[in-house]
Motif scaffolding. Structure first.
Motif, PDB file in Angstrom:
ATOM      1  N   ALA A 246       0.811  -1.218   0.000  1.00  0.00           N
ATOM      2  CA  ALA A 246       0.000   0.000   0.000  1.00  0.00           C
ATOM      3  C   ALA A 246       0.845   1.270   0.000  1.00  0.00           C
ATOM      4  O   ALA A 246       0.326   2.353  -0.279  1.00  0.00           O
ATOM      5  CB  ALA A 246      -0.937   0.009   1.216  1.00  0.00           C
ATOM      6  N   VAL A 247       2.124   1.141   0.295  1.00  0.00           N
ATOM      7  CA  VAL A 247       2.964   2.337   0.418  1.00  0.00           C
ATOM      8  C   VAL A 247       2.950   3.155  -0.865  1.00  0.00           C
ATOM      9  O   VAL A 247       2.700   4.368  -0.865  1.00  0.00           O
ATOM     10  CB  VAL A 247       4.410   1.941   0.804  1.00  0.00           C
ATOM     11  CG1 VAL A 247       5.318   3.161   0.753  1.00  0.00           C
ATOM     12  CG2 VAL A 247       4.438   1.322   2.202  1.00  0.00           C
ATOM     13  N   PRO A 467      -8.231   4.931   1.116  1.00  0.00           N
ATOM     14  CA  PRO A 467      -6.984   5.575   0.691  1.00  0.00           C
ATOM     15  C   PRO A 467      -5.741   5.209   1.487  1.00  0.00           C
ATOM     16  O   PRO A 467      -4.677   5.793   1.251  1.00  0.00           O
ATOM     17  CB  PRO A 467      -7.307   7.065   0.865  1.00  0.00           C
ATOM     18  CG  PRO A 467      -8.250   7.090   2.025  1.00  0.00           C
ATOM     19  CD  PRO A 467      -9.094   5.857   1.876  1.00  0.00           C
ATOM     20  N   GLY A 468      -5.842   4.296   2.428  1.00  0.00           N
ATOM     21  CA  GLY A 468      -4.676   4.028   3.263  1.00  0.00           C
ATOM     22  C   GLY A 468      -4.490   2.561   3.580  1.00  0.00           C
ATOM     23  O   GLY A 468      -4.963   1.676   2.873  1.00  0.00           O
ATOM     24  N   HIS A 469      -3.782   2.306   4.664  1.00  0.00           N
ATOM     25  CA  HIS A 469      -3.593   0.945   5.148  1.00  0.00           C
ATOM     26  C   HIS A 469      -4.871   0.455   5.828  1.00  0.00           C
ATOM     27  O   HIS A 469      -5.635   1.252   6.384  1.00  0.00           O
ATOM     28  CB  HIS A 469      -2.425   0.893   6.133  1.00  0.00           C
ATOM     29  CG  HIS A 469      -1.087   1.122   5.507  1.00  0.00           C
ATOM     30  ND1 HIS A 469      -0.542   2.384   5.377  1.00  0.00           N
ATOM     31  CD2 HIS A 469      -0.188   0.265   4.952  1.00  0.00           C
ATOM     32  CE1 HIS A 469       0.644   2.281   4.780  1.00  0.00           C
ATOM     33  NE2 HIS A 469       0.876   1.017   4.515  1.00  0.00           N
ATOM     34  N   THR A 470      -5.079  -0.842   5.817  1.00  0.00           N
ATOM     35  CA  THR A 470      -6.310  -1.369   6.415  1.00  0.00           C
ATOM     36  C   THR A 470      -6.310  -1.224   7.930  1.00  0.00           C
ATOM     37  O   THR A 470      -7.374  -1.104   8.546  1.00  0.00           O
ATOM     38  CB  THR A 470      -6.509  -2.853   6.053  1.00  0.00           C
ATOM     39  OG1 THR A 470      -5.427  -3.632   6.555  1.00  0.00           O
ATOM     40  CG2 THR A 470      -6.601  -3.034   4.551  1.00  0.00           C
ATOM     41  N   PHE A 471      -5.120  -1.226   8.542  1.00  0.00           N
ATOM     42  CA  PHE A 471      -5.108  -1.060  10.005  1.00  0.00           C
ATOM     43  C   PHE A 471      -5.561   0.344  10.409  1.00  0.00           C
ATOM     44  O   PHE A 471      -6.044   0.550  11.518  1.00  0.00           O
ATOM     45  CB  PHE A 471      -3.739  -1.400  10.606  1.00  0.00           C
ATOM     46  CG  PHE A 471      -2.571  -0.624  10.052  1.00  0.00           C
ATOM     47  CD1 PHE A 471      -2.312   0.670  10.465  1.00  0.00           C
ATOM     48  CD2 PHE A 471      -1.722  -1.213   9.132  1.00  0.00           C
ATOM     49  CE1 PHE A 471      -1.224   1.380   9.962  1.00  0.00           C
ATOM     50  CE2 PHE A 471      -0.627  -0.519   8.622  1.00  0.00           C
ATOM     51  CZ  PHE A 471      -0.389   0.790   9.028  1.00  0.00           C
ATOM     52  N   GLU A 472      -5.422   1.306   9.489  1.00  0.00           N
ATOM     53  CA  GLU A 472      -5.963   2.643   9.760  1.00  0.00           C
ATOM     54  C   GLU A 472      -7.484   2.605   9.798  1.00  0.00           C
ATOM     55  O   GLU A 472      -8.114   3.244  10.650  1.00  0.00           O
ATOM     56  CB  GLU A 472      -5.502   3.633   8.690  1.00  0.00           C
ATOM     57  CG  GLU A 472      -4.012   3.897   8.634  1.00  0.00           C
ATOM     58  CD  GLU A 472      -3.670   4.849   7.504  1.00  0.00           C
ATOM     59  OE1 GLU A 472      -3.779   6.077   7.703  1.00  0.00           O
ATOM     60  OE2 GLU A 472      -3.312   4.367   6.408  1.00  0.00           O
ATOM     61  N   PHE A 473      -8.067   1.875   8.865  1.00  0.00           N
ATOM     62  CA  PHE A 473      -9.526   1.739   8.858  1.00  0.00           C
ATOM     63  C   PHE A 473      -9.991   1.030  10.128  1.00  0.00           C
ATOM     64  O   PHE A 473     -10.966   1.433  10.763  1.00  0.00           O
ATOM     65  CB  PHE A 473      -9.980   0.957   7.613  1.00  0.00           C
ATOM     66  CG  PHE A 473     -11.474   0.914   7.431  1.00  0.00           C
ATOM     67  CD1 PHE A 473     -12.159   2.035   6.982  1.00  0.00           C
ATOM     68  CD2 PHE A 473     -12.185  -0.242   7.700  1.00  0.00           C
ATOM     69  CE1 PHE A 473     -13.544   2.004   6.805  1.00  0.00           C
ATOM     70  CE2 PHE A 473     -13.559  -0.285   7.533  1.00  0.00           C
ATOM     71  CZ  PHE A 473     -14.236   0.843   7.083  1.00  0.00           C
ATOM     72  N   TRP A 474      -9.278  -0.012  10.518  1.00  0.00           N
ATOM     73  CA  TRP A 474      -9.608  -0.753  11.745  1.00  0.00           C
ATOM     74  C   TRP A 474      -9.550   0.171  12.958  1.00  0.00           C
ATOM     75  O   TRP A 474     -10.460   0.178  13.792  1.00  0.00           O
ATOM     76  CB  TRP A 474      -8.616  -1.916  11.897  1.00  0.00           C
ATOM     77  CG  TRP A 474      -8.719  -2.655  13.198  1.00  0.00           C
ATOM     78  CD1 TRP A 474      -9.570  -3.678  13.499  1.00  0.00           C
ATOM     79  CD2 TRP A 474      -7.941  -2.424  14.381  1.00  0.00           C
ATOM     80  NE1 TRP A 474      -9.369  -4.094  14.789  1.00  0.00           N
ATOM     81  CE2 TRP A 474      -8.384  -3.342  15.355  1.00  0.00           C
ATOM     82  CE3 TRP A 474      -6.919  -1.532  14.705  1.00  0.00           C
ATOM     83  CZ2 TRP A 474      -7.824  -3.396  16.627  1.00  0.00           C
ATOM     84  CZ3 TRP A 474      -6.367  -1.579  15.968  1.00  0.00           C
ATOM     85  CH2 TRP A 474      -6.815  -2.509  16.913  1.00  0.00           C
ATOM     86  N   ALA A 475      -8.507   0.972  13.045  1.00  0.00           N
ATOM     87  CA  ALA A 475      -8.346   1.856  14.203  1.00  0.00           C
ATOM     88  C   ALA A 475      -9.465   2.892  14.290  1.00  0.00           C
ATOM     89  O   ALA A 475      -9.923   3.238  15.379  1.00  0.00           O
ATOM     90  CB  ALA A 475      -6.984   2.557  14.144  1.00  0.00           C
ATOM     91  N   GLY A 476      -9.914   3.386  13.140  1.00  0.00           N
ATOM     92  CA  GLY A 476     -10.906   4.453  13.152  1.00  0.00           C
ATOM     93  C   GLY A 476     -12.342   4.006  13.138  1.00  0.00           C
ATOM     94  O   GLY A 476     -13.235   4.774  13.523  1.00  0.00           O
ATOM     95  N   ALA A 477     -12.609   2.751  12.706  1.00  0.00           N
ATOM     96  CA  ALA A 477     -14.004   2.361  12.476  1.00  0.00           C
ATOM     97  C   ALA A 477     -14.502   1.191  13.312  1.00  0.00           C
ATOM     98  O   ALA A 477     -15.708   0.969  13.379  1.00  0.00           O
ATOM     99  CB  ALA A 477     -14.198   2.028  10.993  1.00  0.00           C
TER     100      ALA A 477
END
Length: 488
Positions: A246-247, A467-477
Motif C-alpha cells: 500500500a505504500v 486511501p490508506g492501510h487497512t489497520f488505519e480503517f480498523w483503528a478508526g471504524a
C-alpha cells in the motif's frame, strides 16, 4: 399471494458480508434476523462466478474470516469451488442457514417514520418489516456490458464471465474475448487451450505480477490444523506483506518503482521472443492506477499460435463478426465478455428511500459517500457492508467487512444501552470524514496514475477505494464514536 412478516434485522445478500454479519449477530445475542438472498444458494460472488480458472487473487488464509480460519486450504490461492465450500461449512457450523431466505431478490427498501423501521419489499411482492437493514450486496455482482454498436445483432453465443454458459463447447471454435480484467486473465488461458482461434480485444493493458501460488503439502496443512497458532501466524505474515504494497499506492506513486520493475520483468520473462506482443501488453500508466493482477499463465497463453491480441477499438458488432476501427473484421462463433461489473452505478441504481421520502440517489446527488463507508444521514438504522470507499487495491476485503461488522455491532449495543430506536450519522461528521478521505485520495495513484478505471465516478472522483492501510480503517471504524451519531 404476497405475505408480510416481521423481523429485527434484514441482511441483504449471503456472500462474505451477509454471512459474517449473521454469524456475529448470533454470537452477540441478536438472533432475530433474516438474510434475504436473490440466488438459490449462498456465496454471493463466489456462487455466481463459475468460469474456468476462477480463483481468489488474495492468499486464501487472508480471504477468510479471522474467527474461522481454514487450515485445509489446498493452495495459496484457493479456487472458486473451495472458497464456496468454505462458506457453506461456515454457515452450517454457526447455524445461520436457517436464517437465510433463498430466491428472495429485494425490490425496494423504504424507511417508515411512524414505525421507526424499514419496509423491505421482495421481487415477488412479499414484504418484511424490520427494525434495521444491513446491505451486504457487495460491489461485484451486476455484470457490466460494453456499449458497442450492433451488439444486439450478434447471432452466435454470447455471455458475460459471471454468467458462464457451461453447456457451450469451445472446442475448435472462433472465440472473441472482450476485456482484460481480473476475470479475463483467469479464463483466457483456459479458453486458449480449447478454442480453434481466440482474439482478445484489449482496450487497456493491465499490470500483471507473478502469482506466488503453490499447493500446500500435507505436512504443512497438518501443522496448520494441529499446532496452535501456526495458521494464525501464517495469516498475520501474509497480512503485513500485503500491507507493505500500500505504500506506493496510497502515500506516493513514486514509491511503486519496485512493484513496476517486477511487473516489467514478468512480461520480458514470459514473452521473450515477441517484442510486438510485449509492447501491446505493457501498460502506459503508473502501476496501481488500475487493479494490479496476478497470473503465471496469462502471458504464455497470449503467445500461443491460435491467440491474437487486438488493441484497436471495436467499431461495431455484426451478425457473425466483430469489426475494429481500422477496418479489420474477425469472424467469430462466440463472444465472452470479461468486462467486469457495475460498481458505482450499482449503488446508484438501488431502490432505497430514507426519511421524508428521500431516495438514496437524491442523498447522493453530489456523489456516493457514507460515514466510515457504512451509514448515511437521513437513513436511520441502514448499514452498508463494503459501502463507498471501503474497497482495496492491496489486501483482503474480508478484513474490511469484519471491521464494518464490528462497527455495526458497536452501534447496535449503544442503541440498546440508550434505549434508542434509531441511529444515524450526524451530517457534519460524515462531511468531515469524507473531506479527509478525498484529500488523501487526490494524491494517491488511483487519481494521479494516468488511467481511467472503475474506481472513479463520472466526475473522476474515487468513490470505491480506501486511501490508506487497512489497520488505519480498523483503528478508526471498529468502534463507533457516539458523538458522531444521532440516537433517538
Amino acid at each position: 399471494m404476497s405475505e408480510r412478516s416481521t423481523t429485527g434485522i434484514v441482511i441483504v445478500g449471503s456472500g462474505f458480508a451477509g454471512l459474517g454479519m449473521g454469524i456475529r449477530l448470533k454470537q452477540n445475542g441478536f438472533d432475530d434476523f433474516v438474510i434475504v438472498e436473490k440466488s438459490e444458494a449462498l456465496g454471493g460472488t463466489w456462487h455466481d462466478n463459475t468460469y474456468p480458472g476462477c480463483a481468489c487473487d488474495v492468499p486464501s488464509h487472508m480471504y477468510s474470516f479471522s474467527f474461522e480460519l481454514n487450515p485445509g486450504w489446498s493452495r495459496m490461492f484457493a479456487p472458486q469451488p473451495e472458497i464456496r465450500a468454505y462458506m457453506e461449512r461456515t454457515a452450517d457450523k454457526y447455524d445461520v442457514r436457517k436464517h437465510i431466505r433463498f430466491g428472495a431478490a429485494v425490490d425496494a427498501m423504504e424507511y417508515d417514520e411512524d414505525a421507526r423501521g424499514w419496509t423491505v419489499t421482495l421481487a415477488g411482492g412479499d414484504v418484511i418489516a424490520a427494525r434495521a437493514v444491513v446491505s451486504g450486496v457487495g460491489a461485484l455482482h451486476i455484470p457490466s456490458f460494453p456499449d458497442l454498436p450492433g451488439i444486439e445483432r450478434f447471432q452466435g453465443t454470447a455471455f458475460h464471465s459471471a454468467e458462464w454458459d457451461h453447456s457451450y463447447d469451445f472446442t475448435g471454435k472462433r472465440v472473441a474475448v472482450i476485456g482484460t480484467g481480473a476475470s479475463a486473465i483467469q479464463f483466457v488461458p483456459q479458453l486458449a487451450k480449447q478454442a480453434g482461434e481466440l482474439v482478445l480485444f484489449q482496450r487497456t493493458a493491465p499490470w500483471i505480477q507473478p502469482k506466488p501460488d503453490r499447493a500446500f503439502p500435507a505436512p504443512m496443512r497438518k501443522a496448520f490444523e494441529k499446532l496452535p497458532g501456526t495458521a494464525r501466524a501464517f495469516r498475520n505474515g501474509i497480512y503485513w506483506t500485503l500491507e507493505a504494497r500500500a505504500v506506493g499506492f496510497t502515500i506516493d506513486p513514486r514509491l511503486s518503482g519496485p512493484q513496476e520493475k517486477l511487473a516489467r520483468w514478468h512480461i520480458k520473462r514470459q514473452i521473450p521472443d515477441d517484442p510486438e506482443l510485449r509492447a501491446k501488453v505493457t501498460p502506459d500508466y503508473t502501476i496501481g492506477c488500475k487493479r494490479v493482477l496476478l497470473s503465471n499463465d496469462y502471458y504464455p497463453a497470449l503467445t500461443r499460435p491460435n491467440v491474437e491480441v487486438e488493441t484497436s477499438a471495436i467499431a461495431e458488432v455484426r451478425e457473425n463478426s466483430i469489426v475494429t476501427g481500422d477496418g479489420r473484421e474477425y469472424e467469430v462463433d462466440a463472444i465472452v465478455y470479461g468486462t467486469g461489473f457495475k460498481v458505482v452505478d450499482a449503488m446508484s441504481e438501488w431502490r432505497v428511500i430514507g426519511r421524508d421520502g428521500v431516495k438514496i440517489q437524491e442523498a447522493w446527488a453530489d456523489g456516493i459517500e457514507a460515514h466510515h463507508g457504512t451509514t448515511i444521514p437521513g437513513f436511520p438504522n441502514f448499514f452498508m457492508m463494503l459501502g463507498p470507499n471501503t474497497g482495496l487495491g492491496h489486501n483482503s476485503v474480508v478484513f474490511m467487512i469484519e471491521v464494518q461488522i464490528q462497527h455495526v455491532l458497536s452501534l447496535l449495543r449503544q442503541m440498546q444501552e440508550r434505549g434508542a430506536q434509531t441511529v444515524e450519522p450526524r451530517p457534519e461528521a460524515m462531511r468531515a470524514y469524507n473531506d479527509r478521505l478525498q484529500r488523501r485520495l487526490r494524491r494517491a495513484v488511483w487519481n494521479e496514475g494516468g488511467c481511467d478505471s472503475w474506481y472513479l465516478d463520472a466526475d473522476g472522483v474515487n468513490r470505491t477505494l480506501w486511501p490508506g492501510h487497512t489497520f488505519e480503517f480498523w483503528a478508526g471504524a471498529r468502534k463507533a464514536r457516539a458523538r458522531e451519531y444521532v440516537f433517538s
